[in-house]
Design a protein around this motif. Structure first.
Motif, PDB file in Angstrom:
ATOM      1  N   VAL A 145     -32.372 -80.691   2.239  1.00 57.67           N
ATOM      2  CA  VAL A 145     -31.489 -80.940   1.100  1.00 57.67           C
ATOM      3  C   VAL A 145     -30.168 -80.195   1.262  1.00 57.67           C
ATOM      4  N   ILE A 146     -30.225 -78.964   1.754  1.00 65.00           N
ATOM      5  CA  ILE A 146     -28.998 -78.194   1.983  1.00 65.00           C
ATOM      6  C   ILE A 146     -28.141 -78.871   3.054  1.00 65.00           C
ATOM      7  N   ALA A 147     -28.766 -79.420   4.087  1.00 63.45           N
ATOM      8  CA  ALA A 147     -28.023 -80.132   5.129  1.00 63.45           C
ATOM      9  C   ALA A 147     -27.288 -81.338   4.538  1.00 63.45           C
ATOM     10  N   GLU A 148     -27.954 -82.055   3.639  1.00 59.64           N
ATOM     11  CA  GLU A 148     -27.304 -83.193   2.978  1.00 59.64           C
ATOM     12  C   GLU A 148     -26.139 -82.718   2.116  1.00 59.64           C
ATOM     13  N   PHE A 149     -26.306 -81.581   1.465  1.00 65.05           N
ATOM     14  CA  PHE A 149     -25.245 -81.009   0.638  1.00 65.05           C
ATOM     15  C   PHE A 149     -24.027 -80.664   1.503  1.00 65.05           C
ATOM     16  N   ILE A 150     -24.261 -80.057   2.656  1.00 65.42           N
ATOM     17  CA  ILE A 150     -23.162 -79.688   3.559  1.00 65.42           C
ATOM     18  C   ILE A 150     -22.415 -80.930   4.031  1.00 65.42           C
ATOM     19  N   ALA A 244     -17.562 -59.310 -11.326  1.00 62.89           N
ATOM     20  CA  ALA A 244     -16.329 -58.542 -11.122  1.00 62.89           C
ATOM     21  C   ALA A 244     -15.433 -59.200 -10.072  1.00 62.89           C
ATOM     22  N   LEU A 245     -16.040 -59.833  -9.099  1.00 66.74           N
ATOM     23  CA  LEU A 245     -15.274 -60.492  -8.030  1.00 66.74           C
ATOM     24  C   LEU A 245     -14.834 -61.894  -8.426  1.00 66.74           C
ATOM     25  N   GLY A 246     -15.343 -62.403  -9.536  1.00 67.66           N
ATOM     26  CA  GLY A 246     -15.002 -63.757  -9.955  1.00 67.66           C
ATOM     27  C   GLY A 246     -15.745 -64.818  -9.175  1.00 67.66           C
ATOM     28  N   VAL A 247     -16.934 -64.480  -8.707  1.00 70.63           N
ATOM     29  CA  VAL A 247     -17.752 -65.413  -7.938  1.00 70.63           C
ATOM     30  C   VAL A 247     -18.826 -66.009  -8.836  1.00 70.63           C
ATOM     31  N   LYS A 248     -18.914 -67.314  -8.844  1.00 67.88           N
ATOM     32  CA  LYS A 248     -19.919 -68.014  -9.633  1.00 67.88           C
ATOM     33  C   LYS A 248     -21.197 -68.147  -8.804  1.00 67.88           C
ATOM     34  N   VAL A 249     -22.349 -67.880  -9.434  1.00 69.78           N
ATOM     35  CA  VAL A 249     -23.630 -67.946  -8.723  1.00 69.78           C
ATOM     36  C   VAL A 249     -24.530 -68.986  -9.382  1.00 69.78           C
ATOM     37  N   TYR A 250     -24.956 -69.954  -8.565  1.00 72.68           N
ATOM     38  CA  TYR A 250     -25.978 -70.915  -8.991  1.00 72.68           C
ATOM     39  C   TYR A 250     -27.306 -70.461  -8.400  1.00 72.68           C
ATOM     40  N   THR A 251     -28.331 -70.336  -9.238  1.00 69.91           N
ATOM     41  CA  THR A 251     -29.643 -69.916  -8.762  1.00 69.91           C
ATOM     42  C   THR A 251     -30.617 -71.087  -8.828  1.00 69.91           C
ATOM     43  N   VAL A 252     -31.403 -71.236  -7.774  1.00 69.16           N
ATOM     44  CA  VAL A 252     -32.353 -72.343  -7.672  1.00 69.16           C
ATOM     45  C   VAL A 252     -33.726 -71.770  -7.361  1.00 69.16           C
ATOM     46  N   ARG A 301     -25.328 -71.634 -13.159  1.00 72.41           N
ATOM     47  CA  ARG A 301     -26.464 -72.259 -13.824  1.00 72.41           C
ATOM     48  C   ARG A 301     -27.747 -71.939 -13.060  1.00 72.41           C
ATOM     49  N   PHE A 302     -28.839 -71.970 -13.807  1.00 71.46           N
ATOM     50  CA  PHE A 302     -30.159 -71.799 -13.198  1.00 71.46           C
ATOM     51  C   PHE A 302     -30.858 -73.158 -13.162  1.00 71.46           C
ATOM     52  N   TYR A 303     -31.524 -73.418 -12.023  1.00 71.21           N
ATOM     53  CA  TYR A 303     -32.248 -74.678 -11.853  1.00 71.21           C
ATOM     54  C   TYR A 303     -33.667 -74.389 -11.369  1.00 71.21           C
ATOM     55  N   ARG A 304     -34.564 -75.313 -11.702  1.00 73.42           N
ATOM     56  CA  ARG A 304     -35.951 -75.188 -11.243  1.00 73.42           C
ATOM     57  C   ARG A 304     -36.357 -76.502 -10.587  1.00 73.42           C
ATOM     58  N   ILE A 314     -30.627 -81.346  -7.966  1.00 74.61           N
ATOM     59  CA  ILE A 314     -29.961 -80.071  -8.255  1.00 74.61           C
ATOM     60  C   ILE A 314     -28.725 -79.900  -7.378  1.00 74.61           C
ATOM     61  N   TYR A 315     -28.887 -80.094  -6.082  1.00 74.49           N
ATOM     62  CA  TYR A 315     -27.751 -79.903  -5.165  1.00 74.49           C
ATOM     63  C   TYR A 315     -26.696 -80.984  -5.363  1.00 74.49           C
TER      64      TYR A 315
END
Length: 364
Positions: A145-150, A244-252, A301-304, A314-315
């Motif tokens: 799935v990550i490969a498809e996202f890339i 603090a760095l202004g980085v957005k984090v998506y958790t899966v 956002r958080f995803y399950r 999700i991706y």
């Protein structure tokens, strides 16, 4: 004015072609009014006279003159060949992919019924020893799935870090998606050392790679199937750093909450390896509260995901949320193409003069 692939800078010159039929009509009119007198001793001799080939071809000379005129009109219209050039400016997105490669990522609990039936009739020992079972595991599906996202991204720098008990950078931010995909395909449970799951350290490693980025948007997509139990930096403290760095984090989070898991079992007497199913224990699974906290603190956002289809969705959603703004400025560059028309016109005039004064010379 455009005709096919040609652009004409002075199309008004084509109005001169209106005179071509006028000149043709004038030539025909004058040719019919022309009277020539030849003295013959007898009319019977004149009647037997047949026009020669030279006489029949006498109209070639004025035709050459008209063709030359048409060529000069085309040259005057300035035909040009347009080549479109595009400049693209992008407000890119820098994305670090943080991937859990701990041993639990080899769990076979995201199978469809068809896949589970397929594995059930395959040799368990052979799959275990060859490692082919990994492509049906949480990690295997995550990599696909990550490969498809890339492959869906075009103008964004993407990097990859992995974590288990310790965290390592596999690929820094890059636009070389081919190399990144090769590195991703080689990732397995032995890529990162150490026992346990270091979510906090995995996030901090990604932040270290992205903190100096000047991109308009900076994102970390963190995927895990467990609870943090090996980090030097707690996940929520790492989230504070990301904020603090202004980085957005998506958790899966991946893996089933309850139900049965397909796995391997070994016969203690014969050593034979076969398939077995077991219930998911309460101790297993992800720490949703921590993953939700990381996402909320950083604006992500958080995803399950409990199966591959959910993971793909999700991706795909993250891909839509983090679109790159592309501004394209196009202009056309022209190259002049009137020289051949001038040359052909000049050659036709020379040929007309040559024939008019030699082969088709007229004596009044």
């Amino acid at each position: 004015m455009d005709i096919g692939a040609l652009h004409f800078q002075n199309p008004e010159a084509f109005w001169l072609l209106v005179f071509v039929p006028v000149l043709v009509a004038l030539y025909v009119y004058r040719n019919r009014r022309r009277k020539s007198t030849i003295k013959f001793p007898a009319l019977s001799i004149a009647r037997r006279a047949v026009p020669s080939r030279r006489v029949r071809l006498r109209h070639v000379v004025p035709a050459l003159r008209l063709l030359a005129l048409c060529c000069f009109v085309f040259a005057l219209a300035r035909p040009q060949n347009a080549m479109e050039v595009e400049y693209t400016s992008t407000d890119g997105v820098d994305i670090m992919l943080a991937l859990d490669v701990s041993g639990s990522m080899g769990t076979l609990d995201m199978l469809t019924r068809a896949e589970q039936a397929k594995l059930g009739v395959m040799n368990a020992e052979r799959l275990l020893k060859s490692g082919d079972f990994w492509k049906y595991s949480r990690l295997g599906y995550a990599k696909e799935v990550i490969a498809e996202f890339i492959q869906k991204r075009h103008s964004d720098r993407i990097g990859l870090s992995v974590f288990a008990g310790r965290s390592f950078t596999q690929c820094p931010l890059t636009l070389d998606y081919g190399s990144l995909l090769e590195i991703l395909s080689a990732v397995n449970d032995s890529t990162a050392t150490g026992n346990g799951t270091a979510i906090g350290d995995g996030l901090m490693n990604s932040l270290a790679r992205i903190k100096k980025s000047t991109a308009k948007s900076r994102v970390v997509v963190l995927l895990t199937d467990g609870k943090d139990n090996a980090s030097l930096v707690s996940p929520l403290h790492a989230a504070d750093v990301a904020k603090a760095l202004g980085v957005k984090v998506y958790t899966v989070g991946v893996g089933k909450k309850k139900g049965k898991i397909l796995g391997f079992q070994q016969n203690p007497w014969t050593g034979e390896i076969s398939w077995a199913e077991r219930e998911i224990t309460p101790e297993e699974g992800i720490d949703e509260e921590v993953l939700k906290g990381i996402a909320q603190k950083t604006g992500g956002r958080f995803y399950r995901a409990e199966n591959r289809e959910e993971l793909e969705n999700i991706y795909s959603e993250i891909d839509e949320l983090e679109k790159t703004e592309i501004e394209t400025v196009a202009y056309a560059r022209y190259s002049e193409k009137f020289y051949p028309w001038l040359l052909v016109g000049a050659l036709l005039i020379l040929l007309e003069l040559l024939l008019a004064n030699t082969r088709f010379v007229r004596i009044p």
